[in-house]
Design a protein around this motif. Structure first.
Motif, mmCIF file in Angstrom:
data_model
loop_
_atom_site.group_PDB
_atom_site.id
_atom_site.type_symbol
_atom_site.label_atom_id
_atom_site.label_comp_id
_atom_site.label_asym_id
_atom_site.label_seq_id
_atom_site.Cartn_x
_atom_site.Cartn_y
_atom_site.Cartn_z
ATOM 1 N N SER A 179 0.831 -1.209 0.000
ATOM 2 C CA SER A 179 0.000 0.000 0.000
ATOM 3 C C SER A 179 0.869 1.265 0.000
ATOM 4 O O SER A 179 2.003 1.249 0.469
ATOM 5 C CB SER A 179 -0.899 0.010 1.228
ATOM 6 N N ASP A 180 0.303 2.332 -0.515
ATOM 7 C CA ASP A 180 0.999 3.623 -0.526
ATOM 8 C C ASP A 180 1.026 4.197 0.890
ATOM 9 O O ASP A 180 0.253 3.781 1.742
ATOM 10 C CB ASP A 180 0.250 4.626 -1.417
ATOM 11 N N PHE A 181 1.891 5.180 1.091
ATOM 12 C CA PHE A 181 1.890 5.864 2.385
ATOM 13 C C PHE A 181 0.618 6.685 2.493
ATOM 14 O O PHE A 181 0.235 7.372 1.560
ATOM 15 C CB PHE A 181 3.108 6.790 2.503
ATOM 16 N N SER A 182 -0.054 6.588 3.652
ATOM 17 C CA SER A 182 -1.230 7.447 3.800
ATOM 18 C C SER A 182 -1.075 8.312 5.043
ATOM 19 O O SER A 182 -0.704 7.828 6.112
ATOM 20 C CB SER A 182 -2.506 6.611 3.881
ATOM 21 N N GLU A 183 -1.317 9.589 4.865
ATOM 22 C CA GLU A 183 -1.217 10.526 5.975
ATOM 23 C C GLU A 183 -2.317 10.253 6.978
ATOM 24 O O GLU A 183 -3.408 9.835 6.610
ATOM 25 C CB GLU A 183 -1.380 11.962 5.453
ATOM 26 N N GLN A 184 -2.033 10.509 8.251
ATOM 27 C CA GLN A 184 -3.080 10.374 9.258
ATOM 28 C C GLN A 184 -3.603 11.762 9.593
ATOM 29 O O GLN A 184 -2.860 12.608 10.097
ATOM 30 C CB GLN A 184 -2.516 9.690 10.498
ATOM 31 N N ALA A 189 1.374 17.794 10.879
ATOM 32 C CA ALA A 189 2.174 17.677 9.656
ATOM 33 C C ALA A 189 3.559 17.127 10.003
ATOM 34 O O ALA A 189 4.134 16.330 9.259
ATOM 35 C CB ALA A 189 2.296 19.050 8.991
ATOM 36 N N GLN A 190 4.083 17.546 11.158
ATOM 37 C CA GLN A 190 5.404 17.087 11.587
ATOM 38 C C GLN A 190 5.380 15.565 11.844
ATOM 39 O O GLN A 190 6.270 14.835 11.414
ATOM 40 C CB GLN A 190 5.775 17.812 12.883
ATOM 41 N N TRP A 191 4.361 15.104 12.510
ATOM 42 C CA TRP A 191 4.199 13.660 12.778
ATOM 43 C C TRP A 191 4.141 12.897 11.458
ATOM 44 O O TRP A 191 4.804 11.878 11.289
ATOM 45 C CB TRP A 191 2.909 13.447 13.579
ATOM 46 N N ASN A 192 3.337 13.421 10.527
ATOM 47 C CA ASN A 192 3.190 12.729 9.244
ATOM 48 C C ASN A 192 4.484 12.706 8.437
ATOM 49 O O ASN A 192 4.790 11.718 7.778
ATOM 50 C CB ASN A 192 2.050 13.344 8.426
ATOM 51 N N ALA A 195 6.522 9.994 10.030
ATOM 52 C CA ALA A 195 5.999 8.674 9.649
ATOM 53 C C ALA A 195 6.412 8.336 8.214
ATOM 54 O O ALA A 195 6.821 7.207 7.914
ATOM 55 C CB ALA A 195 4.472 8.667 9.776
ATOM 56 N N TYR A 196 6.335 9.349 7.324
ATOM 57 C CA TYR A 196 6.703 9.136 5.916
ATOM 58 C C TYR A 196 8.165 8.711 5.803
ATOM 59 O O TYR A 196 8.501 7.746 5.094
ATOM 60 C CB TYR A 196 6.443 10.430 5.126
ATOM 61 N N LEU A 197 9.034 9.398 6.545
ATOM 62 C CA LEU A 197 10.467 9.068 6.486
ATOM 63 C C LEU A 197 10.737 7.702 7.120
ATOM 64 O O LEU A 197 11.483 6.887 6.582
ATOM 65 C CB LEU A 197 11.289 10.137 7.225
ATOM 66 N N ALA A 198 10.132 7.450 8.277
ATOM 67 C CA ALA A 198 10.408 6.205 9.017
ATOM 68 C C ALA A 198 9.899 4.981 8.258
ATOM 69 O O ALA A 198 10.593 3.974 8.146
ATOM 70 C CB ALA A 198 9.761 6.263 10.398
ATOM 71 N N LEU A 281 19.989 14.021 6.825
ATOM 72 C CA LEU A 281 18.681 14.678 6.934
ATOM 73 C C LEU A 281 18.796 16.010 7.680
ATOM 74 O O LEU A 281 19.646 16.184 8.555
ATOM 75 C CB LEU A 281 17.695 13.774 7.680
ATOM 76 N N SER A 282 17.903 16.929 7.348
ATOM 77 C CA SER A 282 17.890 18.238 8.000
ATOM 78 C C SER A 282 17.435 18.073 9.443
ATOM 79 O O SER A 282 16.833 17.064 9.811
ATOM 80 C CB SER A 282 16.916 19.152 7.266
ATOM 81 N N ASP A 283 17.693 19.097 10.248
ATOM 82 C CA ASP A 283 17.237 19.086 11.630
ATOM 83 C C ASP A 283 15.714 18.959 11.717
ATOM 84 O O ASP A 283 15.195 18.279 12.600
ATOM 85 C CB ASP A 283 17.672 20.386 12.300
ATOM 86 N N ASP A 284 15.019 19.590 10.792
ATOM 87 C CA ASP A 284 13.554 19.499 10.792
ATOM 88 C C ASP A 284 13.102 18.064 10.605
ATOM 89 O O ASP A 284 12.147 17.607 11.245
ATOM 90 C CB ASP A 284 12.959 20.352 9.662
ATOM 91 N N ASP A 285 13.794 17.337 9.716
ATOM 92 C CA ASP A 285 13.409 15.946 9.476
ATOM 93 C C ASP A 285 13.712 15.067 10.700
ATOM 94 O O ASP A 285 12.932 14.179 11.039
ATOM 95 C CB ASP A 285 14.132 15.393 8.237
ATOM 96 N N ILE A 286 14.832 15.318 11.367
ATOM 97 C CA ILE A 286 15.146 14.525 12.569
ATOM 98 C C ILE A 286 14.111 14.842 13.659
ATOM 99 O O ILE A 286 13.664 13.944 14.386
ATOM 100 C CB ILE A 286 16.577 14.823 13.086
ATOM 101 N N LYS A 287 13.704 16.104 13.737
ATOM 102 C CA LYS A 287 12.660 16.461 14.720
ATOM 103 C C LYS A 287 11.364 15.738 14.376
ATOM 104 O O LYS A 287 10.673 15.228 15.259
ATOM 105 C CB LYS A 287 12.433 17.973 14.744
ATOM 106 N N ALA A 288 11.040 15.689 13.091
ATOM 107 C CA ALA A 288 9.805 15.014 12.672
ATOM 108 C C ALA A 288 9.856 13.540 13.068
ATOM 109 O O ALA A 288 8.885 12.995 13.613
ATOM 110 C CB ALA A 288 9.619 15.174 11.158
ATOM 111 N N LEU A 289 10.998 12.894 12.828
ATOM 112 C CA LEU A 289 11.139 11.482 13.223
ATOM 113 C C LEU A 289 10.944 11.330 14.726
ATOM 114 O O LEU A 289 10.279 10.400 15.199
ATOM 115 C CB LEU A 289 12.534 10.956 12.845
ATOM 116 N N SER A 290 11.513 12.260 15.498
ATOM 117 C CA SER A 290 11.435 12.114 16.949
ATOM 118 C C SER A 290 10.010 12.366 17.464
ATOM 119 O O SER A 290 9.591 11.752 18.439
ATOM 120 C CB SER A 290 12.476 12.985 17.650
ATOM 121 N N VAL A 291 9.275 13.224 16.786
ATOM 122 C CA VAL A 291 7.873 13.452 17.176
ATOM 123 C C VAL A 291 7.055 12.175 16.926
ATOM 124 O O VAL A 291 6.279 11.728 17.776
ATOM 125 C CB VAL A 291 7.268 14.635 16.377
ATOM 126 N N TYR A 292 7.293 11.560 15.778
ATOM 127 C CA TYR A 292 6.574 10.325 15.427
ATOM 128 C C TYR A 292 6.889 9.212 16.431
ATOM 129 O O TYR A 292 5.989 8.570 16.978
ATOM 130 C CB TYR A 292 6.975 9.935 14.003
#
Ligand code: HEC
Ligand code: HEC
Ligand code: HEC
Length: 432
Positions: A179-184, A189-192, A195-198, A281-292
């Motif tokens: 299945s494709d990635f689906s946003e929750q 947006a940060q969580w999503n 999730a997309y990266l992870a 990855l940028s700091d924003d992306d690492i933050k997004a991973l950590s939020v998820y």
């Protein structure tokens, strides 16, 4: 009557075989002359470079001491030895004559340009979650920026009948998440983004999600911890055995620097993930991973400094009163304590061993691997190394030290520990 039933069973089976054949068969995608590099923008190539790093393509596609992306990195699995492919733009032995469409098909469905099925050691089930644009950027980067290397892929050492490529289609039908990635919608947006990266390019679940007997990821146990390359990738969820809960800051620090003072350092297969992969990855992306991941771990926010388990871990550094009669305590004091004693408070960058997952997991593999092979300069905190004790400590010594650390961290002893140490010593070393 009986005959009729047999005929109809045969009919159903035959129809099944035909339908499976249609499902399993994929045509060759015609070779193309290598693409004209000027068609890719500098921006696309830069994005592709970042994504290729975040997907650890070179970790798996470069043999130790070999040329980057030229393949033949050996992977030891329960099903036999698998060698990665040459994905440099060499037209004969690499992917130089692959069209963008062929590359997208491989990344999404694990089917090679000539139509043969690829083994799931190649994490296409995760790359499938990426957008077309992101996959195309990786293609642009490889085609324009990776030097072509002529090197034939070695035959996989997978025994019959598992080596029948065609049967891979059945495996995919049963186990691969296509299945494709689906946003929750109920998440930020940060969580999503996390999730997309992870779930996609960084494929954390390829190591941290347990697999079934046939190697399929158990999606209902996502990130609940699994064995990989002789190591344990611990649970990242609420089932984590870590004494101090993982908060968002902890994930951020660990994923950004490879070290969390409240948990430990990224060693073994996790080291290249942090230092060669996520580093791009940028700091924003690492933050997004950590939020998820903080969300999956239960959104803890308590201050670990006030957690009694922290004081207990500090106290656990002091040798037990019977240090002279306890072999493990004695060996620990002479071989390890010089580096691992941090006084009466937590030192920046030096995690307390009693807090690390290595001593709390059900399997001693990570602790024993670290004692055998140490922690390299590029794996722990900057500039400091831990020597390997493979040649200096016997299995009995390592078992005694491990037992001592396990006990002082307040855990029940590991069963048959010395035998486990001997097994771990003999397994192929993780190199990278
Ligand atoms: C965990 C290890 C691993 C990672 C990470 C990995 N690959 Fe692979 N890849 C493999 C293996 C192993 C094969 C060969 C599988 C087989 O023999 O069926 C392969 C095959 C391929 C193929 C098919 C080549 C062919 O000739 O059929 C492509 C394309 C590919 N990988 C691209 C990538 C890209 C791009 C990345 C990073 C985004 C990547 N891989 C990351 C292990 C990996
Ligand atoms: C190639 C396999 C592999 C991949 C891919 C991987 N990990 Fe790991 N991870 C491990 C192993 C093995 C350990 C244990 C390392 C150690 O003990 O030093 C680990 C440890 C961790 C830890 C520390 C857990 C603890 O309790 O000590 C965190 C957090 C973590 N990984 C997060 C991630 C995230 C997030 C991703 C994806 C961005 C990821 N990992 C991808 C193998 C992997
Ligand atoms: C020369 C210094 C030195 C010595 C001696 C040493 N270590 Fe380490 N150890 C380190 C460093 C550096 C790290 C990386 C983590 C960090 O920076 O604290 C580390 C990390 C670890 C880890 C955590 C790995 C992880 O995945 O989180 C364990 C467990 C460990 N050491 C156990 C031992 C044991 C047991 C001994 C004795 C047999 C020992 N160490 C001896 C320096 C040392």
């Amino acid at each position: 009557m009986r005959k009729r039933i047999i005929y109809s069973i045969c009919g159903v089976v035959a129809a099944g075989v035909v339908l499976f054949g249609i499902y399993a068969w994929h045509p060759e995608i015609a070779p193309v002359t290598p693409p004209d590099n000027s068609q890719f923008s500098a921006e696309t190539i830069a994005k592709g470079k970042m994504l290729a790093a975040a997907g650890y393509c070179s970790t798996c596609h470069t043999a130790p001491g070999g040329q980057e992306y030229a393949g033949n990195y050996q992977m030891h699995t329960d099903f036999g030895t698998i060698y990665s492919s040459n994905i440099t733009p060499d037209p004969e032995t690499g992917i130089g004559n692959w069209s963008e469409a062929a590359f997208i098909r491989a990344m999404r469905t694990g089917v090679s340009r000539d139509g043969h099925h690829l083994l799931p050691a190649f994490p296409f089930e995760h790359f499938n979650k990426m957008t077309d644009d992101d996959i195309k950027a990786i293609y642009a980067y490889i085609m324009t920026s990776v030097p072509a290397v002529q090197q034939q892929k070695q035959e996989n050492g997978i025994p019959f009948p598992l080596n029948i490529r065609f049967l891979q289609a059945g495996w995919k039908m049963l186990f691969a998440d296509g299945s494709d990635f689906s946003e929750q919608a109920d998440k930020s947006a940060q969580w999503n983004r996390g999730a997309y990266l992870a779930q996609g390019i960084a494929h954390c679940g390829a190591c941290h999600t347990p697999r079934n007997a046939l190697g399929g990821e158990q999606y209902d146990k996502m990130y609940q911890g699994a064995a990989i390359d002789g190591w344990i990738a611990p649970s990242l969820t609420t089932s984590s055995t870590s004494p101090l809960p993982w908060r968002q800051q902890d994930f951020y620090e660990y994923l950004r620097t490879g070290n969390s003072p409240f948990h430990g350092s990224a060693a073994g297969p996790m080291a290249p993930v942090v230092h060669h992969g996520l580093a791009a990855l940028s700091d924003d992306d690492i933050k997004a991973l950590s939020v998820y991941f903080a969300d999956l771990a239960g959104n803890h926010t308590e201050d670990p400094a006030t957690n009694p388990k922290l004081q207990a871990a500090i106290d656990a550094q002091h040798p037990m009163p019977d240090a002279r009669i306890n072999k493990g305590a004695r060996l620990y004091a002479s071989a390890c304590a010089a580096c691992h004693f941090s006084g009466n408070k937590l030192k920046k960058g030096r995690p307390l061993l009693a807090l690390g997952s290595a001593v709390h997991l059900d399997d001693p593999a990570n602790l024993v691997n670290v004692i055998l092979d140490g922690v390299r300069r590029d794996q722990g905190i900057q500039g400091v190394v831990m020597p390997g004790f493979r040649k200096r400590l016997s299995d009995e010594d390592i078992a005694a030290i491990s037992e001592y650390l396990r006990q002082s961290a307040g855990e029940q002893p590991w069963p048959q520990l010395q035998q486990r140490v001997s097994e771990i010593r003999l397994q192929p070393r993780f190199e990278h």
